[in-house]
Design a protein around this motif. Structure first.
Motif: not given
Length: 438
Positions: A119-122, A127-128, A134-135
């Motif tokens: 959720t934090l990343i989304q 930035n892609e 991160f993912r």
């Protein structure tokens, strides 16, 4: 022999799985975990309903909202996974005490932690490339940490060392600096952009105060990120202070111009001598509209589309003209000539009325007399009477507000319409002795 060994391992795993599935505590844990997921989801929705600040925003309305409201809405998305992590942590402890095993609760806890990270990343990483790192790097590392496999991997990476003189570089140290350095720079960038947007949205502050606060925030974030990165790299800040003192003396001489521009930029923002959209004329005659103010330089955009980068120190040490600093109104004049046999008094009234018709010229009975269009004699020329008309307008007579060319055309058409002659150079040749040269 090896086949028998692996067969025995599979048999043991199968027996353990069957025994676990036969225990009532396993199904009690499973039912409890499902119940807790539903309960936390219900509670999270109720909290977001009773606290509108935490409610999610539609994507089409996010750009128009205040950054604090956008951040609060994204934080609201974390309520459900964070509540689940908290409740499952307590459930795992209770299950371990009651049933002697809590592997279902621990598995659900791991999934909840991964959900928080996702959720934090989304919501916060736009930035892609950073989101990809991160993912596909951070998420596996978090999973390995949760299942207690990260420690052995770190030990293996620590053993992979390269010695260069007195410096030892390990694979773990390199990866740690690369990973945490990327995270720190991303956090610094996000904090800087969000903080500056929040500051610039404060209507109670004037432009210069906003710019000073935004630049100070930028410098503070860069300084903090730099210190944290040194800590990640394992550099002792106490020893660095001695080295920094010696380097500071050298930088004081070598970077004197940069420091001067930096201080000049702060003074410019505080003394309010220059603002964005001001029209500046430098001492060397170059002119332009201020488009950007930074702590190092000021960008002037000329009317032909060029950018002039002016060091801030130049505004402290040299004189310049700010045409639109306190008053956007400017006075200009247009010159023309008429023949000597012209009725000047009649012409003056016609020209003043013609100039007053232009929509960008300030005119009317409610305008002070000294700001109305005025036509006067400038001088007596060789071929005619030199005239000029003065007028006031908002802004600069150039670029998009080019008025002088329009007025010359209007004056030319008005003079032709009323029969006034525009003089041109004439020469009269007299032959005194017609028989000369015969």
């Amino acid at each position: 022999m090896d086949f028998q060994k692996y067969n025995q391992i599979l048999t043991d795993v199968s027996d353990q799985t069957v025994s676990v599935l036969m225990e009532p505590g396993t199904y009690i844990q499973l039912a409890l975990v499902v119940l807790l997921f539903g309960l936390t989801y219900f509670v999270a929705n109720r909290i977001r309903r009773f606290v509108p600040l935490l409610a999610s925003l539609p994507p089409e309305h996010q750009a128009d909202q205040d950054p604090v409201r956008r951040v609060a809405g994204k934080l609201g998305n974390l309520i459900f996974p964070l509540l689940t992590v908290l409740v499952l942590s307590l459930t795992a402890e209770i299950s371990d005490q009651m049933f002697g095993q809590a592997w279902i609760s621990n598995t659900a806890l791991i999934l909840s932690m991964l959900l928080v990270y996702k959720t934090l990343i989304q919501d916060f990483v736009k930035n892609e490339f950073v989101a990809f790192v991160f993912r596909w790097v951070g998420l596996p590392l978090l999973f390995l940490h949760m299942v207690e496999l990260l420690g052995p991997i770190i030990e293996i990476l620590e053993s992979m060392r390269v010695t260069i003189g007195n410096i030892e570089i390990s694979a773990y140290g390199f990866l740690r600096v690369a990973l945490f350095g990327s995270v720190l720079f991303w956090l610094g960038r996000v904090s800087n952009s969000t903080g500056q947007e929040i500051i610039r949205r404060q209507d109670k502050l004037d432009f210069r105060t906003k710019e000073v606060a935004a630049k100070m925030l930028q410098v503070a974030i860069i300084f903090v990120v730099f210190l944290l990165l040194l800590q990640v790299m394992g550099i002792n800040l106490t020893a660095l202070a001695v080295f920094g003192g010696a380097v500071g003396v050298g930088l004081g001489f070598g970077l004197q111009a940069i420091a001067s521009n930096f201080i000049s930029g702060i003074i410019i923002l505080l003394d309010r001598s220059i603002s964005v959209n001001d029209f500046i004329e430098l001492e060397d005659g170059r002119t332009g509209i201020v488009r950007e103010l930074t702590l190092r330089s000021t960008t002037l955009e000329t009317f032909d589309g060029k950018d002039i980068i002016v060091p801030n120190e130049k505004f402290m040490t040299e004189s310049f003209s700010n045409w639109t600093h306190k008053n956007k109104k400017q006075r200009y004049r247009v010159d023309f000539s008429v023949a000597y046999d012209t009725d000047i008094r009649k012409l003056v009234e016609i020209i003043k009325a013609t100039v007053a018709e232009h929509p960008q010229v300030i005119s009317g009975d409610d305008v002070p007399f000294e700001e109305r269009p005025d036509c006067e004699i400038d001088s007596f020329g060789d071929s005619g009477v030199n005239m000029f008309v003065e007028f006031w307008m908002q802004g600069i007579d150039d670029g998009k507000n080019r008025v002088g060319g329009d007025l010359l055309l209007m004056i030319f058409e008005a003079m032709r319409e009323h029969g006034f002659e525009i003089p041109f150079p004439q020469r009269e040749v007299r032959i005194l002795n017609e028989n000369y040269g015969k």
